[in-house]
Design a protein around this motif. Structure first.
Motif: not given
Lengths: 383, 383, 383, 383
Positions: B27, B66-67, B70, B88-96
């Motif tokens: 992240v 939206n991707y 991103v 580095g401020n984007l927690s979403r989308p998640t790794v999963e």
């Protein structure tokens, strides 16, 4: 409630706030003022480890000596710390590690609290709990910032704290001139900055019984309030122009309509009847000037609030954050708690929907720099 | 190997590189040049979705509109993108979510590759695979940076790519003056910047058969090379002083000993016999000047390398990254690949232990700004 | 011309350039790259005092020991210097003091040059004169910047160097492929960066016999060249957007018309037939890309220029400023003259209307960072 | 004194202050807070031209329409202005032009004042004179900064305002608790920020009869006060470390001795018996904390000062600069005078050796940001 059960309940609540988060949400720091949620969780554990366990529990073995470096916030007395802008660069300790750290500290605290601690330790413990409650409120602000600035606008939870911000009808409360008493009284806990109790002279004033609403604030926007320097302090005018500010934080003008980020996910139409929130002191003061009125001082607020309904949003006051007569700092690290911030910040009074249970007090003095607005704040007019 | 199995094997390898990571490691973005690993994983999938699937697979349905916002990196043609420092401020989308996105794209690509695509699409696909391999190498750099700058110095893996950096004995290879041919030849894949094949005149020169070692570099440090402006370019001297540089990246002077971050975890003593790495062009040039020698040009390197053993570290050259005679950009977004970086950067030649299998070529031109050093680079002397 | 009369004539010319100035014009430094005219006058005197008089004239007494601190530019060997951005903060020494300093140094030099100096000193002296001529050209740039950025747009002089910038008709000169010789030859003075003379291989190319005109450049502007990222290097595109660049320096769009600052005072309509000037390398390269052409390399330029008319404007080339094969720095402070700038800058070839008499040479290599444009530069297309 | 002779005497005094300057000294702006002396001279003339002559003298012809752009300071109402950091980049108008401008305005004012102006204009005129006196004091600060930061440390004058800063013996004055009246009373001129006269409640306090001396301040330095975070506000501690502050402005530690810049020229030994000056609020507060005392509030000061000898240095108070109850801004440009600065600044009370004659008042509220220290300030302890 016993000290232990109080301790456990406060500690649990921090984790409850974080429950809806994904692991990734715990890690990021989009701006300097926002800390990663895992940092809050670690830092509040570190507080108990450092100030209660290490000095008082003889056999206590530190969870990890590096954590002192990672989770100290600004206690210069305690040693080097990760500089604030670096918090969001740390992928380790992991979220799982941080929860283990909390459990470890809590277990040690449980043992420690089997026996009644001596008075000075008890005071420190109560300070630690109030400290954790302050971080709980910051967690609320920071989580909203992290989710609300993500281009996917993810949900925090379907049920959330912003659902009840409706403003009451406005009435003007009159207060007579005279000498009044200000500051905390009695033996309950309060922060050092609420002492000593002292007299102030107040002139006659009137104060609104209700917070300013989104509808009223929208009038200011539509009257081009953000484009007219007349209403703004000189440094506020720079702030507006440098940052191209045109509305409160979390507002978006999309297809000719004002929307705002919703904790239930996505952007939703503004609720006009709600209290306006997420504005800076600069904006609060400009709005008041545009209205031909002003903000109350913190002293006016404290006297009037005895007859007001308050507590949904922290209310910006005209007062600067300064020591009360006779203020003195505690010795040691704890003395760094409040006094060292007593310059250049503005006082907010009241409490907010993000304030933790039992952490609300008429004499409470919150403070932020005048340009900040990611906290749950609002505005009450005075004249 | 069929196109499909080649595709699947390259795609898989990106995930293999990330296998040792914790979710949190995916992240963060500690400096602008480093991207979060999850961003690399998403961006490389986005490349296939955007340039292969959307234009060529009629029934293809975008994973998430939206991707595009991103995961675009710098293709201005394709639309707005998250500015680089915000990754580095984007927690979403998640790794999963990102792994789901990759699986979704891969499944669509599998269907698409059932039938042999037309030539122009095949070329784009091969470009996409080479693009992903470049990001695999960046993943290596970025993961090292993220772990190696964490105060806990966590391990990446017990077995890792830095275990075989030992330098050979030095011999001087002589090359005669003359007109030589430079640039890619033949029908195999190459990047546009390796074309066209062209003649250069080279004067006589000698080049070392081995990279500079940590032992040699330590002599430079101990001779106060970092304190003597004479060896440095003017802008390099500013860089050294502004950033207080005293050694290669990842080196730490602890208790009178030089240590370096180890991918197996912690700080370990420097291996003197290894090639020096993680130095900027400025440092490479200063070291060469201190030695009374110089760096080779990329043309000298390309001719000499036919008789050299190379490939452990990217080698800084004296050459600036410029177009070859007759260079022309491809039309459209793909044309943004290389040409737009042809100013202010220096060429590195060779390959490194972080380079993906089958991604190594004598004519390969890598390029970085002269002050960067988080990549696996090194230095070969010339005279 | 004798060495002495040559010395006196060069020295006098610096003062002639400054004659039209008011005292106030000598003092200011509106941007870091521009130095106050009085600083140029002092610094060039300091060069002779420091490198000729102090080491060679036994009885010489320094004019003022503090001047070393004030007038050193970047010779780290010689000691501390006023940092570059501070030059415009110094009201003292006054302009009158600086002229006294020049007269003092000149008088000492006259005595010193009564006797023929030894060869090495003579070389240093000639270097000093060429150094002063370079500062004369910088004086031209800096004076234009100071006056041309003043809201009153004051005049420099009625007759001035920009009056003859008309462009000739365009013809394409063809040059055949082959091995050519580059660099200075013979015993005349040249800078170290023009040595050693060496061979290069050039492919066939064509080069325009004329510089690009304002009329042609205006087409680029009107075709929205500044708004289309396709033509720009990536870092150039950042530069354009960060600095909101929409035209060459000194151009102003007033009442639907393009004007430019005129050395005779005020803003005047653009002369369409003049060569375009005051553009950055970024702009030159973007213009060439928009035209579907390119800039020549400095090697192509040096060969072609033997058959071209050149010298009104410094011409941006595609080449980066790098050492020639066999380049070596002189020992001591003089060695800092050129080599330490050989990274990140672009070469310009030719000369300009601001170049001092007898300071023009086919092999001359001028160099600036790609984003700078306050010098008299221009652009010649190649294909 | 008649209005005209008052006008002429105030106007003359600005020029008297500048008499010892060289032309070059009028031009530079070494830091943003310091304005070039010629700008002060022009701006104060512009005030009378803009607010008195243009609206009231029908036949008045503006001296130069561009001057409005050059000499406006921060009156947004009046139009675009040269941004503050650019003032030092303007070589024109020349000093001679500025003096001509002043003479032109003064002549017009003389004609205008032949007839008694109406009351509202008279008020504006008196404001203009007080405004000019404020700039006279700023001229003192700025001239000292310009000369005192020049590496040649030039003299301002042999006889100067710093010659009488000796501190008296210290006695503690006790003031009883009670309700007091604060703010200006009567019909004499005062600034809007001194109104309205209002009541405050003060607790008992003691205040020193003397300013803190250099000798006392030196003890703080020698006790490592600048190295101990305990005494400092959090933002002050950042300020100390970022700016590497170790002593008041103009102090230099040379050969184991503390020297200070002397207006008579050069660096001279510190006078231990003088009042310490040129310290920031941060330093004043840190010193007080180190002493175990505090600064007075502006209200305590105003009451106590009736029995104190004051006026050599502006005295930092604990109070933030905020509106008095009932404060209201004047309409139009004049209303921008004070109110818009009422955030983030600290109040200083008293006057200084740099204050112009007849510009001293018990209720005068001066204000500066807490990190500034180029003005003549000092410190009086309270407890």
């Amino acid at each position: 409630m016993s000290l232990l059960s109080n301790y456990l309940s406060v500690r649990k609540f921090s984790e409850t706030i974080c429950e809806p988060l994904q692991i990734e949400d715990y890690v990021v720091q989009p701006i300097e003022d926002v800390s990663p949620p895992k940092w809050h969780l670690g830092h509040t554990a570190w507080f108990f480890e450092t100030f209660i366990l290490k000095p008082n529990l003889i056999a206590y073995r530190e969870f990890d000596p590096n954590y002192n470096y990672v989770f100290n916030s600004y206690y210069e007395t305690v040693g080097a710390r990760v500089i604030r802008t670096d918090r969001g660069n740390l992928s380790r300790p992991t979220v799982e590690d941080v929860y283990k750290y909390r459990a470890y500290v809590d277990e040690a605290m449980e043992s420690f609290l089997c026996r009644e601690p001596e008075e000075s330790v008890k005071e420190l413990l109560i300070l630690g709990l109030n400290h954790e409650q302050q971080h709980q409120e910051l967690l609320r602000y920071d989580i909203k910032y992290i989710l609300g600035h993500n281009p996917l606008f993810p949900a925090y939870a379907d049920e959330h704290i912003e659902q009840d911000l409706k403003v009451e009808d406005q009435v003007w409360l009159k207060v007579d001139a005279g000498v009044y008493e200000i500051g905390h009284e009695g033996n309950d806990f309060c922060f050092d900055n609420e002492l000593g109790r002292h007299k102030v002279y107040l002139a006659d004033f009137e104060i609104s019984t209700s917070l300013v609403s989104n509808a009223e604030y929208l009038e200011f926007i539509e009257d081009k309030g953000y484009q007219d320097f007349k209403h703004w302090h000189a440094e506020a005018w720079d702030w507006v122009n440098t940052n191209k500010i045109t509305a409160p934080l979390y507002w978006h003008f999309v297809d000719e309509e004002w929307l705002r980020y919703d904790l239930a996910g996505g952007l939703k139409p503004l609720k006009l009847e709600d209290a306006v929130t997420h504005i800076s002191f600069y904006e609060a003061a400009a709005f008041a000037s545009w209205k031909g009125m002003r903000l109350p001082t913190e002293f006016e607020w404290e006297i009037a609030a005895q007859k007001l309904d308050w507590g949904k949003l922290w209310e910006w006051t005209e007062s600067s954050y300064l020591p009360y007569p006779g203020f003195s700092k505690a010795p040691g690290a704890i003395g760094e708690y409040n006094g060292k911030f007593m310059v250049s910040q503005k006082v907010l009074r009241g409490a907010s929907v993000a304030t933790s249970p039992n952490h609300k007090r008429l004499t409470y003095r919150n403070f932020f720099y005048p340009g900040l607005r990611w906290h749950y704040n609002g505005l009450r007019l005075s004249k």
